[in-house]
Design an enzyme around this catalytic site. Sequence first.
Site, mmCIF file in Angstrom:
data_model
loop_
_atom_site.group_PDB
_atom_site.id
_atom_site.type_symbol
_atom_site.label_atom_id
_atom_site.label_comp_id
_atom_site.label_asym_id
_atom_site.label_seq_id
_atom_site.Cartn_x
_atom_site.Cartn_y
_atom_site.Cartn_z
ATOM 1 C CD GLU A 2 -2.478 -1.917 0.677
ATOM 2 O OE1 GLU A 2 -1.093 -2.907 1.231
ATOM 3 O OE2 GLU A 2 -2.572 -2.732 -0.442
ATOM 4 C CG ASN A 31 -2.178 -4.317 -3.687
ATOM 5 O OD1 ASN A 31 -2.130 -4.202 -2.558
ATOM 6 N ND2 ASN A 31 -1.492 -2.451 -3.936
ATOM 7 C CG ASP A 39 -5.753 -4.822 -2.122
ATOM 8 O OD1 ASP A 39 -4.642 -5.160 -2.483
ATOM 9 O OD2 ASP A 39 -6.165 -4.191 -0.607
HETATM 10 CA CA CA Z 1 -3.011 -4.981 -1.223
#
Ligand code: CA
Length: 589
Positions: A200, A281, A323
């Site tokens: 992130e 992700n 995600d």
């Molecule tokens: Ca993630």
Amino acid sequence: MMHARFPMNRIALGVSLLLGAASAAVAGVTDQDLLNAGVKDTKSVLTWGIDYQGTRYSPLKQINADTIKDLVPAWTFSYGDEKQRGQEAQPLVYNGKIFVTASYSRIYAVDAKTGKKLWVYEHRLPDGILPCCDVINRGAALYGDLVIYSTLDAQLVALNQETGKVVWREKMDNYKDGYSNSAAPIVVKGLVITGVSGGEFGVVGRVDARDALTGKLVWTRPVIEGHMGYTFKDGQKTEAGLTGETGKTWPGDLWKTGGGATWLGGYYDPETDSVLIGTGNPAPWNAHTRPGDNLYSTSSLAINPANGDIKWHYQNTPNDGWDFDGVNEMVSFDLKKDGKTVKAIGKADRNGFFYVLDRTNGKLISATPFVTKQTWATGVDLKTGRPIETGVRPGDPSKSADGKKGETVFSAPSFLGGKNWMPMAYNKDTGLFYVPANEWGMDIWNEPITYKKGAAYLGAGFNIKPLYDDYIGALRAIDPATGKIVWEYKNYSPLWGGVLTTAGNLVFTGTPEGFLKAFDAKTGKELWSYQTGSGVVGCPVTWEMDGEQYIAVPSGWGGAVPLWGGEVAKRISYLTQGGSLWVFKLHKS
Ligand code: CA
């Protein structure tokens, strides 16, 4: 205090390195012990996943569907002080001791018989750490006389099992740039193997291998296409080839901050000699910034433990825009189908599909839904291995009227996943996987974003919502040969704890409501439950000691759901925190 200051630490480091290396050759956990972990050795719990393959299956059956009515607490141990939050660890058991990690990068050694605290090491965390999803830790690794675990400021710490003293400590990366770590390491052929967290924040995911006795780096393999891998020997750093091909599946320079965090760590399959690890992700979340497949994000990888080479990959979610981190465990098992036995893996992905892959080559065998609603794809093409997308993706903000917010769509599963980190179990007696699933969706939209080191790198907003009034969590027994759900147990709150299954025809898992529960492995009938005082989001384990079978599980509500769960978090805001380890055995009358 266990917060050893630097000068003292350095002295301890030099001395214990020698002692550690010498004693490991004659005593302590060996490579052979780790190969025997779980199925052959039921007196210990030596590794994350209980066995190398991560089946979380035990052949023990003193506690079984008939005797479980007599299962009672043997003792309980409180982690103490005001540091509570999520307790997501899997305990380890060795040589009469339980090693359990806890929130805020703490680790305890406890007498397995009595619950007496033997030592605690509280890692001193700096201000400004950037863990995305609570201050949790998932467990440690054992090797020789060491117990090794990772910390929220992206360090790896090895302690002496007897004393809790630091033997070595290595910085994995810079926490100020968004790196952290909470996964349990594994040790394969003397190498401690770890991933990194921070997807992130636009870090680049990778897998590292270090000498388990010294902490020295042996190889590093970035998992985003275009980056160079390296091997290290005698202070020499040698290029070990690019991951894929620079610029092939990423536009421009975005691969340099491409995410793919390997934040849940991996497992090892001795039969194919592969480390099996998933990737998170691609960064940022806004997929319109990075047209292409964005390899090897949201993928399943098999890695050669000798040098870090990627042997094969399978991408679960190309150009992920939700995600749908592909980090979930790849559990090795023998698939019996059409009269043949195939060396396979099972993976219940965040994106809602249960995948079966051939673990010798990564070829897709089947992909079946294990949740009731998937808005993003109608299936997976078995010929190409690619999802059949519906086109329901959050809109491109650059095409909106003011350029600030793309079209909002409702997506299911939510980014917290059809299943998140909490590990499933595979029972070779029933042939079933037991998957802790959740039913939820999200409103999701994209926003413009530019990368800034150490800042959140999403380019998206969201609100998570339940799909049903009466339940979110669903423990589902899945037949990997057909993809059929054989039974399910529904839970009001989302399930967030690991699963254990045994030859006693049992399946154990915890609930945020505080219960450790046991189910009949064949029918799903609830046979037993016990209230632990706070939500159970840890991983249960079992072992035998002096002729008695024991079960242990951490208790302490927390993790990503209360932080990111939107309307779901509001619905269960009454749940309370905690921090304790519970141990059970059969009552003898
Ligand atoms: Ca993630």
